[in-house]
Every structure is written in structure tokens, then in C-alpha cells.
Design a protein around this motif. Structure first.
Motif, mmCIF file in Angstrom:
data_model
loop_
_atom_site.group_PDB
_atom_site.id
_atom_site.type_symbol
_atom_site.label_atom_id
_atom_site.label_comp_id
_atom_site.label_asym_id
_atom_site.label_seq_id
_atom_site.Cartn_x
_atom_site.Cartn_y
_atom_site.Cartn_z
ATOM 1 N N GLY A 47 0.815 -1.205 0.000
ATOM 2 C CA GLY A 47 0.000 0.000 0.000
ATOM 3 C C GLY A 47 0.850 1.257 0.000
ATOM 4 N N LEU A 48 1.873 1.284 0.850
ATOM 5 C CA LEU A 48 2.785 2.417 0.892
ATOM 6 C C LEU A 48 3.520 2.566 -0.435
ATOM 7 C CD1 LEU A 48 4.323 4.661 2.363
ATOM 8 C CD2 LEU A 48 5.849 2.913 3.293
ATOM 9 N N TRP A 49 3.918 1.447 -1.014
ATOM 10 C CA TRP A 49 4.644 1.489 -2.282
ATOM 11 C C TRP A 49 3.773 2.086 -3.388
ATOM 12 C CZ3 TRP A 49 9.473 1.195 -3.890
ATOM 13 C CH2 TRP A 49 9.717 0.984 -5.260
ATOM 14 N N ASN A 50 2.526 1.654 -3.484
ATOM 15 C CA ASN A 50 1.630 2.189 -4.507
ATOM 16 C C ASN A 50 1.380 3.680 -4.303
ATOM 17 O OD1 ASN A 50 1.325 -0.270 -5.842
ATOM 18 N ND2 ASN A 50 -0.401 -0.897 -4.566
ATOM 19 N N ALA A 51 1.254 4.092 -3.025
ATOM 20 C CA ALA A 51 1.066 5.510 -2.741
ATOM 21 C C ALA A 51 2.294 6.306 -3.171
ATOM 22 C CB ALA A 51 0.791 5.708 -1.254
ATOM 23 N N LEU A 52 3.490 5.752 -2.949
ATOM 24 C CA LEU A 52 4.722 6.418 -3.352
ATOM 25 C C LEU A 52 4.771 6.582 -4.866
ATOM 26 C CD1 LEU A 52 7.550 7.539 -2.940
ATOM 27 C CD2 LEU A 52 8.397 5.197 -2.766
ATOM 28 N N LEU A 53 4.375 5.551 -5.595
ATOM 29 C CA LEU A 53 4.372 5.656 -7.050
ATOM 30 C C LEU A 53 3.410 6.753 -7.510
ATOM 31 C CD1 LEU A 53 4.402 1.898 -8.185
ATOM 32 C CD2 LEU A 53 6.330 3.481 -7.976
ATOM 33 N N ASN A 54 2.259 6.837 -6.860
ATOM 34 C CA ASN A 54 1.255 7.826 -7.248
ATOM 35 C C ASN A 54 1.663 9.248 -6.867
ATOM 36 O OD1 ASN A 54 -0.483 5.859 -8.309
ATOM 37 N ND2 ASN A 54 -1.495 5.532 -6.340
ATOM 38 N N LEU A 55 2.402 9.368 -5.777
ATOM 39 C CA LEU A 55 2.749 10.694 -5.262
ATOM 40 C C LEU A 55 4.208 11.070 -5.510
ATOM 41 C CD1 LEU A 55 0.975 10.478 -1.769
ATOM 42 C CD2 LEU A 55 0.180 11.733 -3.778
ATOM 43 N N GLN A 56 4.907 10.300 -6.335
ATOM 44 C CA GLN A 56 6.353 10.501 -6.413
ATOM 45 C C GLN A 56 6.749 11.885 -6.901
ATOM 46 O OE1 GLN A 56 8.673 8.513 -9.618
ATOM 47 N NE2 GLN A 56 6.822 7.311 -9.958
ATOM 48 N N ALA A 57 5.973 12.504 -7.794
ATOM 49 C CA ALA A 57 6.313 13.857 -8.254
ATOM 50 C C ALA A 57 6.254 14.844 -7.084
ATOM 51 C CB ALA A 57 5.363 14.290 -9.361
ATOM 52 N N ARG A 58 5.233 14.727 -6.242
ATOM 53 C CA ARG A 58 5.113 15.603 -5.075
ATOM 54 C C ARG A 58 6.196 15.292 -4.050
ATOM 55 N NH1 ARG A 58 -0.719 15.258 -2.686
ATOM 56 N NH2 ARG A 58 0.187 16.878 -1.320
ATOM 57 N N VAL A 59 6.521 14.010 -3.906
ATOM 58 C CA VAL A 59 7.597 13.625 -2.978
ATOM 59 C C VAL A 59 8.918 14.243 -3.419
ATOM 60 C CG1 VAL A 59 8.976 11.695 -2.105
ATOM 61 C CG2 VAL A 59 6.481 11.486 -2.226
ATOM 62 N N ARG A 60 9.205 14.179 -4.722
ATOM 63 C CA ARG A 60 10.462 14.740 -5.237
ATOM 64 C C ARG A 60 10.531 16.247 -4.970
ATOM 65 N NH1 ARG A 60 13.071 10.938 -8.282
ATOM 66 N NH2 ARG A 60 11.775 9.228 -9.095
ATOM 67 N N ASP A 61 9.431 16.952 -5.203
ATOM 68 C CA ASP A 61 9.411 18.396 -4.967
ATOM 69 C C ASP A 61 9.599 18.699 -3.474
ATOM 70 O OD1 ASP A 61 8.999 18.842 -7.647
ATOM 71 O OD2 ASP A 61 6.830 19.114 -7.474
ATOM 72 N N TYR A 62 8.959 17.907 -2.630
ATOM 73 C CA TYR A 62 9.016 18.154 -1.191
ATOM 74 C C TYR A 62 10.421 17.926 -0.652
ATOM 75 C CZ TYR A 62 7.849 17.875 3.766
ATOM 76 O OH TYR A 62 7.799 18.073 5.122
ATOM 77 N N VAL A 63 11.027 16.784 -0.981
ATOM 78 C CA VAL A 63 12.347 16.475 -0.418
ATOM 79 C C VAL A 63 13.437 17.349 -1.023
ATOM 80 C CG1 VAL A 63 11.644 14.116 0.134
ATOM 81 C CG2 VAL A 63 12.840 14.566 -2.020
ATOM 82 N N ALA A 64 13.199 17.907 -2.222
ATOM 83 C CA ALA A 64 14.186 18.794 -2.835
ATOM 84 C C ALA A 64 14.409 20.027 -1.969
ATOM 85 C CB ALA A 64 13.734 19.198 -4.230
ATOM 86 N N VAL A 65 13.355 20.486 -1.280
ATOM 87 C CA VAL A 65 13.474 21.627 -0.378
ATOM 88 C C VAL A 65 14.429 21.311 0.772
ATOM 89 C CG1 VAL A 65 12.185 23.141 1.187
ATOM 90 C CG2 VAL A 65 11.148 22.407 -0.962
ATOM 91 N N LEU A 66 14.517 20.034 1.119
ATOM 92 C CA LEU A 66 15.391 19.586 2.211
ATOM 93 C C LEU A 66 16.786 19.225 1.722
ATOM 94 C CD1 LEU A 66 12.821 17.235 4.008
ATOM 95 C CD2 LEU A 66 13.323 19.628 4.526
ATOM 96 N N GLY A 67 17.055 19.461 0.431
ATOM 97 C CA GLY A 67 18.366 19.112 -0.116
ATOM 98 C C GLY A 67 18.523 17.644 -0.406
ATOM 99 N N LEU A 68 17.397 16.941 -0.611
ATOM 100 C CA LEU A 68 17.419 15.503 -0.847
ATOM 101 C C LEU A 68 16.822 15.191 -2.218
ATOM 102 C CD1 LEU A 68 16.041 14.329 2.628
ATOM 103 C CD2 LEU A 68 18.441 14.479 1.927
#
Length: 210
Positions: A33-54
């Protein structure tokens, strides 16, 4: 999946996906379930963690994802502001680095053979991988104890997973495929030269500890 099952399935928002990534590697096999959510939200995850230098490293084929510090052109620029590191760099001893290199080579050979997707090695298999590079003057019992320590370190790093066995079975380990993300094909192509360096350093410096 039935309608009832869909209603019962956990819902993941952005925070529920990012927090496990900040804690460590996310595997598809551990939480579908977490994996599927990550696939669906990966663009937002990338934008979010980029602010943290990741940056997000996600291998959909192998089924793993993790965060690492973002590489920028300004890293060598003394005038550029430096962000504190959220993902710490951990120096490894030469024996542990050698063991990771040998496991990566073994994984590459295993993949070329086709067939099974999980590489499982016994404790004795791993000992034999590294034994030939040990100093000839090594005390056998002490050497085995040290290799056991190095194996446990690689388990701690997440590149080996100890499998459950019965009391009368020898310990066995799965080589996690995430190792491929840290030891790439270009590095592997220089493997023989690197092994010579490892062996010279280990023999020259004794049996080596952590």
C-alpha cells in the motif's frame, strides 16, 4: 480487490509517504500500500524532499526507494550556502567495503545466470568470498569472528537481510538488490583493479577492524 477491501485499505497522504523514506529504505515487498502511494505521489515527494536538499531514488523494477543528499554543481563552490546534511555519510572500513564489492560482483554473476530473482548465500558462502583476500598469517578462529562482524555491519547497512532458519540450520542471508544502486556498473567494470587495492591495503595494514 473488493469494494470492502478498498474501504479498509490504508490511505496515504504526502506526510505518510515521506516519513518512512526519511527513516530508511522503502521496499515494495514490505508494504504494498505504501509502495503504490509512493508511485502515485512521487512527483510531489520529489518536490518536497528537494526543499530539504534531498532527492528520491526509486527503482520500480527492483521494488525499492530511498532518499539521498542531492548532488549540485555548487558543492565545490566555497561561496555557495551549505545546507546541513539530513542523510549522513558513513565511512566504511576496508573489510566492509571489500565485502560489499564482492557481494555486488556475486549479484552481477547471479543476474547473468537468469532464473531466480533472490540471491541467497549461507554464512559459509560469504566467509569464503572474503577469506581469499585475508592476510595469510590470520588466526582462523579470529578471522571467522571478524568476518562475522563485517557481515553484521552489512546487515545493519541494509545490503544483506538475515533469513529465519531453524535451530539446526546454518545462517543464511539474502543479498538486497538495493546494493546495485550504491555499486553501479561503471564501478563494477573497475572491479579487478579495486580488488587489488583492497587486498594490498588489508594485507599491508593487518586484518583490519571497524
Amino acid at each position: 480487490m473488493t469494494e470492502t477491501e478498498l474501504e479498509a485499505a490504508p490511505q496515504y497522504d504526502l506526510s505518510a509517504v515521506v516519513i518512512p523514506l526519511l527513516k530508511g529504505v522503502v521496499y515494495q515487498e514490505n508494504d504494498g500500500g505504501l509502495w503504490n502511494a509512493l508511485l502515485n505521489l512521487q512527483a510531489r515527494v520529489r518536490d518536497y524532499v528537494a526543499v530539504l536538499g534531498l532527492e528520491l531514488v526509486l527503482d520500480e523494477a527492483e521494488g525499492y526507494a530511498f532518499l539521498r543528499s542531492r548532488q549540485t554543481d555548487s558543492e565545490d563552490d566555497e561561496a555557495a550556502p551549505k545546507l546541513p546534511r539530513l542523510i549522513a555519510r558513513r565511512p566504511l572500513s576496508f573489510p566492509v567495503s571489500l565485502l560489499l564489492a564482492l557481494l555486488r560482483k556475486r549479484l552481477a554473476e547471479f543476474d547473468r545466470g537468469g532464473g531466480e530473482t533472490r540471491l541467497v548465500l549461507s554464512r559459509e558462502d560469504i566467509v569464503e568470498l572474503i577469506r581469499v583476500f585475508s592476510p595469510q598469517r590470520s588466526n582462523e578462529a579470529r578471522l571467522i569472528d571478524q568476518i562475522e562482524t563485517h557481515i553484521n555491519k552489512v546487515v545493519e547497512l541494509g545490503f544483506l537481510r538475515k533469513l529465519k532458519t531453524s535451530a539446526n540450520q546454518a545462517a543464511s542471508y539474502e543479498v538486497r538488490r538495493i546494493l546495485k544502486a550504491f555499486v553501479d556498473a561503471q564501478w563494477l567494470s573497475e572491479f579487478d583493479a579495486r580488488l587489488a587495492e583492497y587486498q594490498a591495503q588489508w594485507v599491508g595494514g593487518g586484518e583490519g577492524g571497524e
